[in-house]
Write a protein that holds these residues in place. Sequence first.
Motif, PDB file in Angstrom:
ATOM      1  N   GLN A 389      92.955  20.576  41.229  1.00  0.00           N
ATOM      2  CA  GLN A 389      93.624  21.726  41.833  1.00  0.00           C
ATOM      3  C   GLN A 389      93.617  21.635  43.356  1.00  0.00           C
ATOM      4  O   GLN A 389      94.662  21.821  44.010  1.00  0.00           O
ATOM      5  N   ILE A 390      92.447  21.356  43.924  1.00  0.00           N
ATOM      6  CA  ILE A 390      92.341  21.301  45.378  1.00  0.00           C
ATOM      7  C   ILE A 390      93.160  20.146  45.941  1.00  0.00           C
ATOM      8  O   ILE A 390      93.897  20.303  46.931  1.00  0.00           O
ATOM      9  N   ALA A 391      93.055  18.969  45.326  1.00  0.00           N
ATOM     10  CA  ALA A 391      93.798  17.806  45.821  1.00  0.00           C
ATOM     11  C   ALA A 391      95.304  18.018  45.706  1.00  0.00           C
ATOM     12  O   ALA A 391      96.062  17.591  46.594  1.00  0.00           O
ATOM     13  N   SER A 392      95.759  18.675  44.649  1.00  0.00           N
ATOM     14  CA  SER A 392      97.194  18.953  44.504  1.00  0.00           C
ATOM     15  C   SER A 392      97.671  19.907  45.593  1.00  0.00           C
ATOM     16  O   SER A 392      98.740  19.700  46.200  1.00  0.00           O
ATOM     17  N   ILE A 455      88.399  24.973  51.424  1.00  0.00           N
ATOM     18  CA  ILE A 455      88.316  23.536  51.162  1.00  0.00           C
ATOM     19  C   ILE A 455      89.686  22.879  51.332  1.00  0.00           C
ATOM     20  O   ILE A 455      89.785  21.768  51.876  1.00  0.00           O
ATOM     21  N   VAL A 456      90.741  23.559  50.886  1.00  0.00           N
ATOM     22  CA  VAL A 456      92.087  23.010  51.048  1.00  0.00           C
ATOM     23  C   VAL A 456      92.415  22.833  52.522  1.00  0.00           C
ATOM     24  O   VAL A 456      92.942  21.784  52.946  1.00  0.00           O
ATOM     25  N   LEU A 457      92.113  23.821  53.348  1.00  0.00           N
ATOM     26  CA  LEU A 457      92.373  23.700  54.789  1.00  0.00           C
ATOM     27  C   LEU A 457      91.522  22.604  55.408  1.00  0.00           C
ATOM     28  O   LEU A 457      91.989  21.850  56.269  1.00  0.00           O
ATOM     29  N   ALA A 458      90.260  22.515  54.971  1.00  0.00           N
ATOM     30  CA  ALA A 458      89.369  21.485  55.520  1.00  0.00           C
ATOM     31  C   ALA A 458      89.861  20.088  55.183  1.00  0.00           C
ATOM     32  O   ALA A 458      89.823  19.183  56.028  1.00  0.00           O
ATOM     33  N   HIS A 459      90.312  19.876  53.962  1.00  0.00           N
ATOM     34  CA  HIS A 459      90.827  18.567  53.570  1.00  0.00           C
ATOM     35  C   HIS A 459      92.178  18.275  54.208  1.00  0.00           C
ATOM     36  O   HIS A 459      92.510  17.107  54.458  1.00  0.00           O
TER      37      HIS A 459
END
Length: 592
Positions: A389-392, A455-459
Amino acid sequence: MVSLQKLSRMPVWFTVPAISILLVVFGVPVVVLFLTSFNAPDFTLLNYQTFLVQPANVRVLLQTIKISIVATAMCFAIGYPTAYLIAASSKRMRTALLVFVIIPYLTSLLVRTYAWIVILGDQGLINNLFLELGLISERLPLLYSRLAVYIGMVHILLPIMILPLVSVMLGIDKSLVAAARSMGAPPVVAFWRVFFPLTVPGVRSGTLLVFVLCLGFYITPAALGGLRDAMLSTFIAAQVTSSFNLVQISASSFILLGITAVVLSLFGLDMSGKQNQADGSAPKSWLRQRVAGTAVTRRFNEFADALRAKRWTAQLYEAVKTSARWKIIGAVFVITVMFYLLSPSLVVIVMSFSSGTFLEFPPSALSLQWYHSFFTDPSWTEAAWTSIQIASAVAVLSTIVGTLAAYGLSRTFARLRSVLTMMILMPITFPSIVVAIATYLGLMNLGLIGSKVGIVLAHSIGAIGYVVVIVSATLANFDRRFEQAAMSMRAGPIQTARRVTLPLIIPGVVGGAVFAFIHSFDEVVISSLVSGFSIRTLPLKMWENIRHAIDPTIAAVSSLLVLLPLLWLFAIYMIWWRSKSGDQNSLPQLRV
């Protein structure tokens, strides 16, 4: 006033979303961290003095530099001849070898690190093999040593050395070396005087990339090394987990960042490779001038010149011949390097089918019990689903924002483009532990610590950089006459971008999305800080098990992750093949 009006009409505004995310999540916190290291607003060097007066800190700092230098030298010693042999091979063989180099590069860093834990452990493959062959009487302490650190780091960083070298070598005109050989130059002289100087830009790029990454390496040294092999990034991570003294952490972080900045400023600014003198001759030192002026030296040079002239006349225009022995040596060397790059993942795949209660190679019997353990354990499946989910989400966000930024940068004047590009690429050039700490501070100010959005913003701050690099490379070869033709037919800017530009650069966009997904799916350092205790991604779950208890289920997870690079390469190839087919099919329609 005219310049402001001109700037307002430029596509540089497409970079605003990327720059905004970067500043909020990373840029402003880095500035705050920097000011904290100087005790702002007093601005003193007390924190740096406190770090440097402690012998243990200085030892870790010097050890970090030493390990980075040795690992970089090993990568160069292995990578340069490998790249040379790849570039000199046939087109079909070169493609296959490059795929073998890229597959480990795209494989999860945790998987490759875990593979070496399995191979170098007391019950690992090497110890078991040596015992079976009778080469040793007791098991060797290979794991948790400096040797294990070097083996793991070189294995992970070697593709980063090889790929830039191959790219530069393929652009060199081979007739230059052939001309030198035909004029009587021996193979070694032709190589050092003609070929090697032309590869200096690739050497510089590869060594800089590897050295900078070595300075900020955290996962592999922490997993494979012992307490005496700690690097500065490990030291900073220990400060974060133990006390989180922001003053000490900021000083340590900017000492590490300062080393990186010094190296880049010394070797990364002048990439032209020009000689200092106009005639291209290197200046002679005082010692060489004195030696060259002696009578004995003059007599020796006259005798050597006569021999060289005789040999030159005999070898003039002689066909270049390659010894069969050197061909065999080159083939054995390349096979050995490819085995070194690919075998750890293959060992993990084989061991994942073991039916025993612990990992063994070769397995005494085959079983799917560890795969069954993965798919039936909620802690593993939930972590995997969270990572997907996060990587997508990261891939979607960074692809949109990064593509817009690359489009705007490609149509901006050079000086502004250089500044903005440097800002966007900071998160992937800074040491990962420094990026993690700054990102933690940025998300803490936004109240997003321990959330998927955080986490999405950080990645995304790193993933955007990968997308910008890949899409910008695609746009560099884009013919803008297609856009001009569309606009001449009264197509608007948005319609032109959607109907003309985007379809032609779609392979680069897909490639950027793939790298963004891989970057997010494999991220550990940043995730460990910003995830809190409520969110566990698959890499975090793997890292916890590697550090605390080697669960054989990790072998099954690692085998599944090894298949991901193959899927990504297949997807990129299909997109590229379809785009080529589409271009060929559209040519007859354009002629009508």
